[in-house]
Write a protein that holds these residues in place. Structure first.
Motif, PDB file in Angstrom:
ATOM      1  N   LEU A 110      13.089   8.217  -6.110  1.00 34.18           N
ATOM      2  CA  LEU A 110      13.879   9.445  -6.211  1.00 34.18           C
ATOM      3  C   LEU A 110      15.332   9.056  -6.006  1.00 34.18           C
ATOM      4  CD1 LEU A 110      12.155  12.297  -4.109  1.00 34.18           C
ATOM      5  CD2 LEU A 110      12.184  12.023  -6.584  1.00 34.18           C
ATOM      6  N   THR A 111      16.206   9.719  -6.725  1.00 36.48           N
ATOM      7  CA  THR A 111      17.641   9.532  -6.516  1.00 36.48           C
ATOM      8  C   THR A 111      18.205  10.846  -5.996  1.00 36.48           C
ATOM      9  OG1 THR A 111      18.161  10.171  -8.798  1.00 36.48           O
ATOM     10  CG2 THR A 111      17.822   7.820  -8.373  1.00 36.48           C
ATOM     11  N   ARG A 112      19.341  10.757  -5.330  1.00 35.71           N
ATOM     12  CA  ARG A 112      19.975  11.988  -4.846  1.00 35.71           C
ATOM     13  C   ARG A 112      21.477  11.888  -5.045  1.00 35.71           C
ATOM     14  NH1 ARG A 112      18.779  11.188   1.440  1.00 35.71           N
ATOM     15  NH2 ARG A 112      20.014   9.322   1.624  1.00 35.71           N
ATOM     16  N   THR A 113      22.080  13.048  -5.149  1.00 36.00           N
ATOM     17  CA  THR A 113      23.529  13.090  -5.290  1.00 36.00           C
ATOM     18  C   THR A 113      24.171  12.675  -3.965  1.00 36.00           C
ATOM     19  OG1 THR A 113      23.521  15.445  -4.710  1.00 36.00           O
ATOM     20  CG2 THR A 113      23.501  14.883  -7.071  1.00 36.00           C
ATOM     21  N   ARG A 114      25.421  12.293  -4.025  1.00 34.24           N
ATOM     22  CA  ARG A 114      26.133  11.841  -2.813  1.00 34.24           C
ATOM     23  C   ARG A 114      26.093  12.876  -1.701  1.00 34.24           C
ATOM     24  NH1 ARG A 114      30.174   7.326  -3.874  1.00 34.24           N
ATOM     25  NH2 ARG A 114      30.633   7.566  -1.672  1.00 34.24           N
ATOM     26  N   ASP A 115      26.185  14.140  -2.067  1.00 35.81           N
ATOM     27  CA  ASP A 115      26.197  15.198  -1.047  1.00 35.81           C
ATOM     28  C   ASP A 115      24.780  15.581  -0.595  1.00 35.81           C
ATOM     29  OD1 ASP A 115      25.244  16.648  -3.226  1.00 35.81           O
ATOM     30  OD2 ASP A 115      26.925  18.052  -3.275  1.00 35.81           O
ATOM     31  N   ARG A 150      12.560   9.781   2.774  1.00 30.59           N
ATOM     32  CA  ARG A 150      13.346   8.567   2.995  1.00 30.59           C
ATOM     33  C   ARG A 150      12.744   7.376   2.251  1.00 30.59           C
ATOM     34  NH1 ARG A 150      13.801  10.150   8.123  1.00 30.59           N
ATOM     35  NH2 ARG A 150      12.009   8.920   8.775  1.00 30.59           N
ATOM     36  N   TYR A 151      11.430   7.212   2.365  1.00 30.24           N
ATOM     37  CA  TYR A 151      10.751   6.109   1.669  1.00 30.24           C
ATOM     38  C   TYR A 151      10.940   6.217   0.159  1.00 30.24           C
ATOM     39  CZ  TYR A 151       8.250   4.519   5.880  1.00 30.24           C
ATOM     40  OH  TYR A 151       7.913   4.024   7.119  1.00 30.24           O
ATOM     41  N   LEU A 169       3.693   5.908  -2.762  1.00 33.70           N
ATOM     42  CA  LEU A 169       4.954   6.511  -3.181  1.00 33.70           C
ATOM     43  C   LEU A 169       5.017   6.706  -4.687  1.00 33.70           C
ATOM     44  CD1 LEU A 169       7.375   4.579  -0.810  1.00 33.70           C
ATOM     45  CD2 LEU A 169       6.538   6.933  -0.546  1.00 33.70           C
ATOM     46  N   VAL A 170       4.526   5.741  -5.441  1.00 33.85           N
ATOM     47  CA  VAL A 170       4.477   5.879  -6.902  1.00 33.85           C
ATOM     48  C   VAL A 170       3.582   7.057  -7.263  1.00 33.85           C
ATOM     49  CG1 VAL A 170       3.658   4.794  -9.038  1.00 33.85           C
ATOM     50  CG2 VAL A 170       5.054   3.484  -7.427  1.00 33.85           C
ATOM     51  N   HIS A 171       2.427   7.148  -6.615  1.00 27.53           N
ATOM     52  CA  HIS A 171       1.497   8.256  -6.860  1.00 27.53           C
ATOM     53  C   HIS A 171       2.160   9.606  -6.554  1.00 27.53           C
ATOM     54  CE1 HIS A 171      -2.153  10.673  -6.826  1.00 27.53           C
ATOM     55  NE2 HIS A 171      -1.790  11.107  -5.644  1.00 27.53           N
ATOM     56  N   LEU A 172       2.826   9.706  -5.411  1.00 27.47           N
ATOM     57  CA  LEU A 172       3.478  10.962  -5.039  1.00 27.47           C
ATOM     58  C   LEU A 172       4.573  11.328  -6.033  1.00 27.47           C
ATOM     59  CD1 LEU A 172       3.798  10.613  -1.153  1.00 27.47           C
ATOM     60  CD2 LEU A 172       2.116  11.940  -2.455  1.00 27.47           C
ATOM     61  N   THR A 173       5.349  10.342  -6.451  1.00 26.17           N
ATOM     62  CA  THR A 173       6.418  10.596  -7.413  1.00 26.17           C
ATOM     63  C   THR A 173       5.850  11.132  -8.717  1.00 26.17           C
ATOM     64  OG1 THR A 173       7.740   8.828  -6.438  1.00 26.17           O
ATOM     65  CG2 THR A 173       8.363   9.552  -8.645  1.00 26.17           C
ATOM     66  N   GLU A 174       4.785  10.493  -9.195  1.00 28.96           N
ATOM     67  CA  GLU A 174       4.198  10.887 -10.479  1.00 28.96           C
ATOM     68  C   GLU A 174       3.490  12.235 -10.424  1.00 28.96           C
ATOM     69  OE1 GLU A 174       1.748   7.530 -11.413  1.00 28.96           O
ATOM     70  OE2 GLU A 174       3.446   6.354 -12.155  1.00 28.96           O
ATOM     71  N   THR A 175       2.950  12.591  -9.267  1.00 32.15           N
ATOM     72  CA  THR A 175       2.184  13.832  -9.185  1.00 32.15           C
ATOM     73  C   THR A 175       2.982  15.030  -8.680  1.00 32.15           C
ATOM     74  OG1 THR A 175       1.333  13.227  -6.996  1.00 32.15           O
ATOM     75  CG2 THR A 175      -0.034  12.658  -8.908  1.00 32.15           C
ATOM     76  N   LEU A 176       4.039  14.792  -7.912  1.00 29.10           N
ATOM     77  CA  LEU A 176       4.779  15.908  -7.317  1.00 29.10           C
ATOM     78  C   LEU A 176       6.094  16.240  -8.016  1.00 29.10           C
ATOM     79  CD1 LEU A 176       4.344  15.129  -3.500  1.00 29.10           C
ATOM     80  CD2 LEU A 176       3.051  16.762  -4.892  1.00 29.10           C
ATOM     81  N   PHE A 177       6.652  15.279  -8.759  1.00 28.92           N
ATOM     82  CA  PHE A 177       7.986  15.486  -9.325  1.00 28.92           C
ATOM     83  C   PHE A 177       7.998  15.222 -10.826  1.00 28.92           C
ATOM     84  CE2 PHE A 177       8.422  14.075  -4.903  1.00 28.92           C
ATOM     85  CZ  PHE A 177       9.006  15.210  -4.374  1.00 28.92           C
ATOM     86  N   GLU A 178       8.567  16.175 -11.562  1.00 31.78           N
ATOM     87  CA  GLU A 178       8.682  16.053 -13.018  1.00 31.78           C
ATOM     88  C   GLU A 178       9.892  15.199 -13.374  1.00 31.78           C
ATOM     89  OE1 GLU A 178       8.749  19.826 -15.064  1.00 31.78           O
ATOM     90  OE2 GLU A 178       7.555  20.727 -13.463  1.00 31.78           O
ATOM     91  N   ALA A 179       9.722  14.344 -14.366  1.00 33.51           N
ATOM     92  CA  ALA A 179      10.842  13.533 -14.856  1.00 33.51           C
ATOM     93  C   ALA A 179      11.884  14.444 -15.497  1.00 33.51           C
ATOM     94  CB  ALA A 179      10.339  12.503 -15.859  1.00 33.51           C
ATOM     95  N   GLY A 180      13.159  14.163 -15.243  1.00 31.78           N
ATOM     96  CA  GLY A 180      14.239  14.921 -15.860  1.00 31.78           C
ATOM     97  C   GLY A 180      14.591  16.233 -15.183  1.00 31.78           C
ATOM     98  N   ARG A 200       0.834  -1.205   0.000  1.00 31.91           N
ATOM     99  CA  ARG A 200       0.000   0.000   0.000  1.00 31.91           C
ATOM    100  C   ARG A 200       0.869   1.255   0.000  1.00 31.91           C
ATOM    101  NH1 ARG A 200      -5.816   0.362   1.489  1.00 31.91           N
ATOM    102  NH2 ARG A 200      -6.191   2.563   1.214  1.00 31.91           N
ATOM    103  N   ARG A 201       1.957   1.219   0.783  1.00 30.34           N
ATOM    104  CA  ARG A 201       2.880   2.356   0.833  1.00 30.34           C
ATOM    105  C   ARG A 201       3.525   2.559  -0.536  1.00 30.34           C
ATOM    106  NH1 ARG A 201       5.584   1.219   5.327  1.00 30.34           N
ATOM    107  NH2 ARG A 201       7.165   0.011   4.253  1.00 30.34           N
TER     108      ARG A 201
END
Length: 105
Positions: free
Chosen positions: A92-97, A84-85, A49-60, A44-45
């Motif tokens: 989501l990916t993040r840079t090392r820093d 965190r999830y 998370l997929v929904h939040l990614t698709e609705t809140l963050f633009e690809a690229g 369910r989580r």
């Protein structure tokens, strides 16, 4: 998932479409545009998370940590847990820093 055990009258079917959009299941997690709680069940989580990614963050597009926090804060006060999830799930990916975040391809 496991079969319903004898005497189980709940007959939950929300776990079955875990990898589909599950828009109805996700919509049930919100009230007045806000997430009522972060689901404890992993399937369910993941739908959330997929929904939040698709609705809140633009690809690229790259985001600062502040921008990610602000976007997540629009749906729930515990934005650090959601962030965190999203990272742990590989959505989501993040840079090392930790300075930049991006929606995973």
């Amino acid at each position: 998932m496991s079969a319903n055990s004898p005497g189980d009258t709940s007959a939950h079917t929300t776990d079955a479409p875990a990898r589909t959009t599950g828009s109805h299941a996700v919509a049930a997690l919100f009230s007045h545009g806000r997430l009522t709680a972060i689901p404890r069940k992993a399937a369910r989580r993941e739908q959330l998370l997929v929904h939040l990614t698709e609705t809140l963050f633009e690809a690229g597009r790259q985001y600062t940590e502040h921008e990610v926090n602000e976007a997540l804060l629009t749906v729930h006060d515990d934005f650090p847990a959601l962030r965190r999830y999203l990272i742990t799930a590989g959505l989501l990916t993040r840079t090392r820093d930790g300075a930049r975040y991006e929606r995973a391809a």
